[in-house]
Design an enzyme around this catalytic site. Structure first.
Site, PDB file in Angstrom:
ATOM      1  N   HIS A 188       0.877  -1.180   0.000  1.00 46.85           N
ATOM      2  CA  HIS A 188       0.000   0.000   0.000  1.00 46.85           C
ATOM      3  C   HIS A 188       0.910   1.224   0.000  1.00 46.85           C
ATOM      4  CE1 HIS A 188      -2.348  -3.034   2.293  1.00 46.85           C
ATOM      5  NE2 HIS A 188      -3.428  -2.464   1.802  1.00 46.85           N
TER       6      HIS A 188
ATOM      7  N   ASP B  84       2.234   2.008   3.374  1.00 45.29           N
ATOM      8  CA  ASP B  84       3.158   1.054   4.011  1.00 45.29           C
ATOM      9  C   ASP B  84       4.598   1.488   3.811  1.00 45.29           C
ATOM     10  OD1 ASP B  84       0.919  -0.619   4.198  1.00 45.29           O
ATOM     11  OD2 ASP B  84       1.537  -1.872   2.503  1.00 45.29           O
TER      12      ASP B  84
ATOM     13  N   ASP C  91      -4.819 -13.755  -2.717  1.00 46.22           N
ATOM     14  CA  ASP C  91      -4.173 -13.451  -1.442  1.00 46.22           C
ATOM     15  C   ASP C  91      -4.233 -14.732  -0.626  1.00 46.22           C
ATOM     16  OD1 ASP C  91      -3.376 -10.913  -1.973  1.00 46.22           O
ATOM     17  OD2 ASP C  91      -4.665  -9.914  -0.508  1.00 46.22           O
TER      18      ASP C  91
ATOM     19  N   ASP D 288     -10.657 -12.062  10.583  1.00 46.14           N
ATOM     20  CA  ASP D 288      -9.650 -12.199   9.536  1.00 46.14           C
ATOM     21  C   ASP D 288      -8.283 -12.357  10.205  1.00 46.14           C
ATOM     22  OD1 ASP D 288      -8.586 -12.168   7.016  1.00 46.14           O
ATOM     23  OD2 ASP D 288      -8.782  -9.999   6.717  1.00 46.14           O
TER      24      ASP D 288
ATOM     25  N   ASP E 253      -5.653 -13.874   9.075  1.00 43.30           N
ATOM     26  CA  ASP E 253      -4.535 -13.750   8.119  1.00 43.30           C
ATOM     27  C   ASP E 253      -3.343 -14.639   8.481  1.00 43.30           C
ATOM     28  OD1 ASP E 253      -5.693 -11.928   6.361  1.00 43.30           O
ATOM     29  OD2 ASP E 253      -4.923 -10.167   7.408  1.00 43.30           O
TER      30      ASP E 253
ATOM     31  N   ASP F 150      -0.833 -12.655   1.951  1.00 42.61           N
ATOM     32  CA  ASP F 150      -1.452 -11.625   2.786  1.00 42.61           C
ATOM     33  C   ASP F 150      -1.642 -12.284   4.158  1.00 42.61           C
ATOM     34  OD1 ASP F 150      -2.723  -9.514   3.859  1.00 42.61           O
ATOM     35  OD2 ASP F 150      -4.282  -9.328   2.326  1.00 42.61           O
TER      36      ASP F 150
HETATM   37  C1  XUL Z   1      -7.500  -6.690   4.274  1.00 44.23           C
HETATM   38  C2  XUL Z   1      -6.717  -7.067   3.098  1.00 44.23           C
HETATM   39  C3  XUL Z   1      -5.877  -5.996   2.505  1.00 44.23           C
HETATM   40  C4  XUL Z   1      -5.824  -6.028   1.027  1.00 44.23           C
HETATM   41  C5  XUL Z   1      -5.090  -4.855   0.403  1.00 44.23           C
HETATM   42  O1  XUL Z   1      -8.251  -7.709   4.817  1.00 44.23           O
HETATM   43  O2  XUL Z   1      -6.727  -8.202   2.678  1.00 44.23           O
HETATM   44  O3  XUL Z   1      -4.610  -6.085   3.058  1.00 44.23           O
HETATM   45  O4  XUL Z   1      -5.211  -7.203   0.569  1.00 44.23           O
HETATM   46  O5  XUL Z   1      -5.591  -3.652   0.806  1.00 44.23           O
HETATM   47 CO    CO Z   2      -5.791  -9.153   1.078  1.00 42.39          CO
END
Ligand code: XUL
Ligand code: CO
Length: 444
Positions: A109, A112, A304, A315, A317, A347
């Site tokens: 981003h 970032d 992702d 989420d 991740d 991600d």
């Molecule tokens: C949020 C997410 C983000 C996107 C990019 O859940 O996945 O990091 O991948 O903005």
């Molecule tokens: Co994402």
């Protein structure tokens, strides 16, 4: 330049019997890729085919903060006060780790990689400095940019949305931010550009003009398409579906909702999807469902790659390590003929307790080995027709007789009623679900 992660060596492929944490057991970057992702000439390597990517935000800016606790991560930039110097060290760290791990891509981003300033003008200046620094590192590195994106969700100005904010000044600011992010993504050779609408939705319909917000979101995306054309950015535009979190209801809730939105607003020709495993599960879908829908509608763009926790409803991740899921994901990717300009972007973040710098490398190795195993299993299933043959058999009656005449549009309700009036035996076959689940298990 001194190493930032001296405890992480160049990671080598040591085969499935290796018990070293810092080694690949299944991902052999230079091995020839299998199946449809092997490239037109069948010569692509596993590295080219899986197109792994490191997410700057989780691996470089993630600090281990959660709603109940502060930062835990030990990182090479700890103790550096100047935010621009932190940004430079993080970028060097990204290149060092992607190279050591044979990860060919990264994603970021705008916010970032460079600190946000007091104004858009000031933020742009910081970003320009970091883009020049990054471009310089890229000159002597194999690591490329998979996609760029703009953070349109962290700053309080986006509390009610960005493109869907009730306040046009916010819409304008977001447009300026995406304009710049597109320029920067082009400058760094980005192959895609992502829109994730974390604040594009609503908390309550009591204060929301949903139709206006959707019209504004579509207008925003059309403006982005127009600007990309104007500056000659030829990367693929991607929308990343997610149903909720941080917003209660997000408009891009799943692949089918995105498809309907893109079709309604004349955007289908310009967008594909960036599909994330943990977002699929939040939407009440499997990742296989999301990828299947996207593939069959021609909008599978990128992935992702992560996973959630079955017992937690948010989420999380996590790095993808569930081989069953990785296999069914890669099955859809292989059926798509690969990801083309997309990739498998991690991600994913290390758990808060995995705070050591080497955990970052170990987590990526775990994800890469898992996706490589999923890819190999899916390629073998495809080569054997293990799922395709029973699928074709299940629908075989559509090839002849009444099935063929229905499918070719030769029947109507009258003719079908006449055909059906005296049927007593439908000749239904078993769905054989358990049998097929056991078939998949044979390939894991
Ligand atoms: C949020 C997410 C983000 C996107 C990019 O859940 O996945 O990091 O991948 O903005
Ligand atoms: Co994402």
């Amino acid at each position: 330049m001194s190493e930032l992660f001296p405890m992480v060596p160049k990671i080598a492929f040591e085969g499935p019997l290796s018990d070293r944490d810092l080694a690949f057991k299944h991902y052999d970057p230079s091995a020839k890729a299998i199946g449809p992702v092997g490239g037109a000439d069948g010569n692509a390597t596993m590295k080219d085919a899986l197109r792994f990517s490191m997410a700057f935000w989780h691996s470089m800016t993630g600090a281990g903060i959660d709603p109940f606790g502060s930062a835990t991560m030990q990182r090479p930039w700890d103790g550096i006060a100047d935010p621009m110097e932190v940004a430079r060290v993080r970028m060097r760290a990204l290149f060092e780790l992607t190279e050591k791990l044979s990860i060919p891509f990264f994603c970021f981003h705008d916010r970032d990689i460079a600190p946000e300033g007091a104004t858009l003008r000031e933020s742009d200046r910081n970003l320009d400095t970091m883009v020049a620094f990054t471009k310089d590192l890229m000159k002597s590195s194999p690591t490329k940019l998979l996609w760029g994106t703009a953070n349109l969700f962290s700053n309080p100005r986006y509390m009610h949305g960005a493109a869907t904010s009730p306040e046009p000044k916010v819409f304008a600011y977001a447009a300026g931010q995406v304009k710049k992010a597109l320029e920067v993504t082009k400058e760094l050779g980005g192959q895609n550009y992502v829109f994730w609408g974390g604040r594009e939705g609503y908390e309550t319909l009591l204060n929301t003009d949903m139709k206006r917000e959707l019209d504004n979101l579509a207008r925003f995306l059309h403006l982005a398409v127009d600007y990309a054309k104007e500056i000659g950015f030829t990367g693929q535009f991607l929308i990343e579906p997610k149903p909720m979190e941080p917003t209660k209801h997000q408009y891009d809730s799943d692949a089918a909702a995105c498809y309907a939105f893109l079709a309604e607003y004349g955007l289908l020709a310009h967008f594909k999807l960036n599909i994330e495993t943990n977002h699929a599960t939040l939407a009440g879908n499997t990742i296989q469902h999301e990828l299947r829908f996207a593939r069959e509608h021609g909008i599978m763009g990128s992935v992702d790659a992560n996973q959630g926790d079955e017992l937690l409803g948010w989420d999380t991740d996590q790095f993808p390590t569930n081989l069953y899921v990785c296999t069914l994901m890669m099955y859809e990717v292989l059926k798509n003929g690969g990801l083309h300009s997309g990739g498998l972007n991690f991600d994913a973040k290390v758990r808060r307790g995995s705070f050591k710098p080497e955990d970052l490398a170990i987590a990526h190795i775990a994800g890469m080995d898992s996706m490589a195993r999923g890819c190999a299993a899916a390629a073998r299933m495809l080569a054997d027709g293990a799922l395709e043959r029973p699928l074709a058999a299940r629908y075989a009656h559509w090839q002849s007789g009444i099935g063929a005449t229905i499918a070719s549009g030769k029947e109507d309700f009258r003719s079908l009623e006449a055909f059906a009036l005296d049927i007593t035996d439908f000749g239904l076959a078993s769905g054989r679900q358990e049998c097929l689940e056991a078939v998949v298990n044979r390939y894991l």
